[in-house]
Design an enzyme around this catalytic site. Structure first.
Site, PDB file in Angstrom:
ATOM      1  N   GLY A   1       0.633  -1.088   0.054  1.00 50.04           N
ATOM      2  CA  GLY A   1       0.443  -0.611  -0.171  1.00 50.04           C
ATOM      3  C   GLY A   1       0.813   1.361   0.137  1.00 50.04           C
ATOM      4  O   GLY A   1       0.432   2.209   0.501  1.00 50.04           O
TER       5      GLY A   1
ATOM      6  N   ASP B   1      -1.728  -7.403  -5.556  1.00 53.85           N
ATOM      7  CA  ASP B   1      -3.217  -6.635  -4.351  1.00 53.85           C
ATOM      8  C   ASP B   1      -2.804  -8.219  -3.740  1.00 53.85           C
ATOM      9  O   ASP B   1      -2.280  -9.309  -3.585  1.00 53.85           O
ATOM     10  CB  ASP B   1      -4.505  -7.914  -4.900  1.00 53.85           C
ATOM     11  N   VAL B   2      -3.128  -7.943  -2.010  1.00 51.83           N
ATOM     12  CA  VAL B   2      -2.112  -8.440  -1.099  1.00 51.83           C
ATOM     13  C   VAL B   2      -3.649  -9.508  -1.096  1.00 51.83           C
ATOM     14  O   VAL B   2      -2.696 -10.855   0.296  1.00 51.83           O
ATOM     15  CB  VAL B   2      -2.176  -7.256   0.760  1.00 51.83           C
TER      16      VAL B   2
ATOM     17  N   ASN C   1       1.054  -2.638   5.838  1.00 51.03           N
ATOM     18  CA  ASN C   1       0.504  -1.153   5.479  1.00 51.03           C
ATOM     19  C   ASN C   1      -0.939  -1.199   4.668  1.00 51.03           C
ATOM     20  O   ASN C   1      -2.002  -0.640   4.322  1.00 51.03           O
ATOM     21  CB  ASN C   1       1.423   0.237   4.765  1.00 51.03           C
TER      22      ASN C   1
ATOM     23  N   SER D   1      -4.908  -0.507  14.384  1.00 54.87           N
ATOM     24  CA  SER D   1      -5.318   1.886  14.518  1.00 54.87           C
ATOM     25  C   SER D   1      -6.323   1.515  15.846  1.00 54.87           C
ATOM     26  O   SER D   1      -6.037   0.459  16.089  1.00 54.87           O
ATOM     27  CB  SER D   1      -6.578   2.068  13.273  1.00 54.87           C
TER      28      SER D   1
ATOM     29  N   TYR E   1     -13.835  -2.636   9.502  1.00 52.56           N
ATOM     30  CA  TYR E   1     -12.939  -2.383  10.342  1.00 52.56           C
ATOM     31  C   TYR E   1     -12.306  -2.243  11.859  1.00 52.56           C
ATOM     32  O   TYR E   1     -11.308  -3.042  11.307  1.00 52.56           O
ATOM     33  CB  TYR E   1     -12.392  -0.624  10.130  1.00 52.56           C
TER      34      TYR E   1
ATOM     35  N   ALA F   1     -13.309  -4.550  13.451  1.00 56.04           N
ATOM     36  CA  ALA F   1     -12.353  -6.206  13.897  1.00 56.04           C
ATOM     37  C   ALA F   1     -11.574  -6.476  13.139  1.00 56.04           C
ATOM     38  O   ALA F   1     -10.515  -6.909  13.555  1.00 56.04           O
ATOM     39  CB  ALA F   1     -13.818  -7.179  13.894  1.00 56.04           C
TER      40      ALA F   1
ATOM     41  N   ILE G   1      -4.765  10.633  11.720  1.00 55.73           N
ATOM     42  CA  ILE G   1      -3.984  11.112  10.855  1.00 55.73           C
ATOM     43  C   ILE G   1      -4.309  12.034  10.157  1.00 55.73           C
ATOM     44  O   ILE G   1      -5.844  11.832   9.222  1.00 55.73           O
ATOM     45  CB  ILE G   1      -3.421   9.962  10.121  1.00 55.73           C
TER      46      ILE G   1
HETATM   47  N1  LIG Z   1      -5.364   7.640   7.700  1.00 55.18           N
HETATM   48  C1  LIG Z   1      -5.460   7.203   9.098  1.00 55.18           C
HETATM   49  O1  LIG Z   1      -5.917   7.880   9.297  1.00 55.18           O
HETATM   50  C2  LIG Z   1      -5.370   5.328   9.241  1.00 55.18           C
HETATM   51  C3  LIG Z   1      -5.140   5.021  10.601  1.00 55.18           C
HETATM   52  C4  LIG Z   1      -5.026   4.404  11.615  1.00 55.18           C
HETATM   53  C5  LIG Z   1      -5.338   3.565  10.829  1.00 55.18           C
HETATM   54  N2  LIG Z   1      -4.304   3.459   9.370  1.00 55.18           N
HETATM   55  C6  LIG Z   1      -4.049   2.199   9.005  1.00 55.18           C
HETATM   56  O2  LIG Z   1      -2.722   2.739   7.873  1.00 55.18           O
HETATM   57  C7  LIG Z   1      -2.597   2.425   6.550  1.00 55.18           C
HETATM   58  C8  LIG Z   1      -2.373   2.709   5.010  1.00 55.18           C
HETATM   59  O3  LIG Z   1      -2.919   3.710   5.357  1.00 55.18           O
HETATM   60  P1  LIG Z   1      -3.454   5.292   4.435  1.00 55.18           P
HETATM   61  O4  LIG Z   1      -4.404   6.487   5.848  1.00 55.18           O
HETATM   62  O5  LIG Z   1      -2.509   5.504   4.491  1.00 55.18           O
HETATM   63  O6  LIG Z   1      -4.334   4.838   3.445  1.00 55.18           O
HETATM   64  P2  LIG Z   1      -4.835   4.870   1.632  1.00 55.18           P
HETATM   65  O7  LIG Z   1      -6.046   5.027   1.245  1.00 55.18           O
HETATM   66  O8  LIG Z   1      -3.708   6.203   1.583  1.00 55.18           O
HETATM   67  O9  LIG Z   1      -3.461   4.097   0.982  1.00 55.18           O
HETATM   68  C9  LIG Z   1      -3.538   2.989   0.953  1.00 55.18           C
HETATM   69  C10 LIG Z   1      -2.485   2.347   0.321  1.00 55.18           C
HETATM   70  O10 LIG Z   1      -2.874   0.828   0.235  1.00 55.18           O
HETATM   71  C11 LIG Z   1      -3.831   0.345  -1.149  1.00 55.18           C
HETATM   72  N3  LIG Z   1      -4.436  -1.112  -1.401  1.00 55.18           N
HETATM   73  C12 LIG Z   1      -5.510  -1.041  -0.757  1.00 55.18           C
HETATM   74  N4  LIG Z   1      -6.262  -1.867  -1.175  1.00 55.18           N
HETATM   75  C13 LIG Z   1      -4.772  -2.907  -1.371  1.00 55.18           C
HETATM   76  C14 LIG Z   1      -4.831  -4.458  -2.080  1.00 55.18           C
HETATM   77  N5  LIG Z   1      -5.742  -4.980  -1.787  1.00 55.18           N
HETATM   78  N6  LIG Z   1      -3.424  -4.816  -2.099  1.00 55.18           N
HETATM   79  C15 LIG Z   1      -2.563  -3.693  -2.186  1.00 55.18           C
HETATM   80  N7  LIG Z   1      -2.626  -2.372  -2.017  1.00 55.18           N
HETATM   81  C16 LIG Z   1      -3.660  -2.364  -1.270  1.00 55.18           C
HETATM   82  C17 LIG Z   1      -4.070   1.368  -1.490  1.00 55.18           C
HETATM   83  O11 LIG Z   1      -3.964   1.374  -3.766  1.00 55.18           O
HETATM   84  C18 LIG Z   1      -3.031   2.622  -1.479  1.00 55.18           C
HETATM   85  O12 LIG Z   1      -2.388   3.156  -2.154  1.00 55.18           O
HETATM   86  C19 LIG Z   1      -3.875   1.098   6.452  1.00 55.18           C
HETATM   87  O13 LIG Z   1      -3.612  -0.125   6.880  1.00 55.18           O
HETATM   88  C20 LIG Z   1      -5.083   1.988   7.350  1.00 55.18           C
HETATM   89  O14 LIG Z   1      -5.512   1.384   7.540  1.00 55.18           O
HETATM   90  C21 LIG Z   1      -5.092   4.871   9.312  1.00 55.18           C
END
Ligand SMILES: NC(=O)c1ccc[n+]([C@@H]2O[C@H](COP(=O)([O-])OP(=O)(O)OC[C@H]3O[C@@H](n4cnc5c(N)ncnc54)[C@H](O)[C@@H]3O)[C@@H](O)[C@H]2O)c1
Length: 246
Positions: A8, A54-55, A78, A130, A143, A145, A176
């Site tokens: 990601g 895709d993960v 991530n 998270s 989310y 869970a 964030i």
């Molecule tokens: N931003 C926040 O507020 C926040 C808070 C807590 C936790 N998180 C966690 O941090 C991580 C990153 O979040 P973010 O905010 O940067 O999100 P984001 O949406 O900006 O980025 C996520 C990335 O993951 C990629 N992705 C989605 N599904 C995928 C798949 N099946 N295979 C490969 N890649 C895939 C997307 O294309 C994207 O580039 C996530 O796990 C999210 O749950 C984010």
């Protein structure tokens, strides 16, 4: 040379991790289902390769690891999504989608990488949970869970894989200002209220999270495994403190 594969990594927190790691001398695997985004990030870094995958797809994950060409010393799980819905309105399709990407995807990538790390004397894995794994909130479907599962999976992997020199930890980001939460904090009123509710009095940044991830991944954290660190400015401990006394 240290190497890191970040899933990601085409946007948000993953992109921050990729950029910070590259600036600290890591060779970086920029993996994302968004091939164009992965290529854009990888091309802008000194020693990086774009890995499309895709993960949820074990064959695509193996192919990405093959393309990376070495057992990564660090993997950052991530990639993640959220589908907004109350539980009563949540479609089964969306329920499964978040579980498949956030939890099962973490397992698929971590196991595939760990099998290679085992052959090379160890490594370090950092998973993205998270604060919703700890304080669930509402309207975010499966989310919480899925992320609670990431914490327990991290703990289980850490005890099973310690014998191979593989450390596994996770981080729990809070409010964030970036990535998937960008639309939420585009509203100035939400920024003010949420930022004000954080004990450190500000929203977090993707770089705040990336710093903690790279520290946990590094040898500086070499005696730490199976832990979750909240990167949240204190917010998960502030429920009682934020209640009025009268
Ligand atoms: N931003 C926040 O507020 C926040 C808070 C807590 C936790 N998180 C966690 O941090 C991580 C990153 O979040 P973010 O905010 O940067 O999100 P984001 O949406 O900006 O980025 C996520 C990335 O993951 C990629 N992705 C989605 N599904 C995928 C798949 N099946 N295979 C490969 N890649 C895939 C997307 O294309 C994207 O580039 C996530 O796990 C999210 O749950 C984010």
């Amino acid at each position: 040379m240290k190497s890191v594969l970040v899933t990601g990594a085409a946007a948000g927190i993953g992109e921050s991790v990729a950029r910070m790691a590259a600036s600290r001398g890591y060779r970086v695997g920029v993996m994302d289902v968004n091939a164009e985004g992965a290529a854009r990030v990888a091309q802008s870094l000194p020693n990086a390769v774009a890995l499309c995958g895709d993960v949820r797809d074990p064959d695509a994950v193996e192919a990405a690891l093959d393309q990376f060409g070495e057992a990564p010393s660090v993997v950052v799980n991530n990639a993640g999504i959220v589908r907004f819905a109350s539980l009563m309105d949540h479609t089964l399709e969306d329920w499964k989608l978040a579980l498949d990407i956030n939890l099962t995807g973490t397992f698929i990538v971590a196991r595939a990488a760990a099998l290679r790390m085992r052959e090379h004397g160890g490594g370090s894995i950092v998973n993205l949970a998270s604060i919703n794994a700890i304080n669930p909130g509402t309207g975010i479907g499966s989310y919480p869970a899925s992320k609670a599962g990431v914490i327990r999976l991290t703990e289980q992997m850490s005890i099973e894989w310690a014998q191979y020199g593989i450390r596994v930890n996770c981080v729990a980001p809070g409010f964030i200002d970036g990535g998937m939460s960008t639309p939420i904090y585009a509203n100035p009123e939400v920024r003010r209220i949420r930022g004000g509710a954080v004990p450190l009095k500000r929203l977090g940044t993707c770089d705040d999270v990336a710093e903690a991830i790279l520290w946990l991944a590094s040898d500086a954290a070499g005696y730490i495994t199976g832990q979750n660190i909240a990167i949240d400015g204190g917010v998960i401990n502030s429920v009682i403190a934020n209640l009025p006394r009268v």
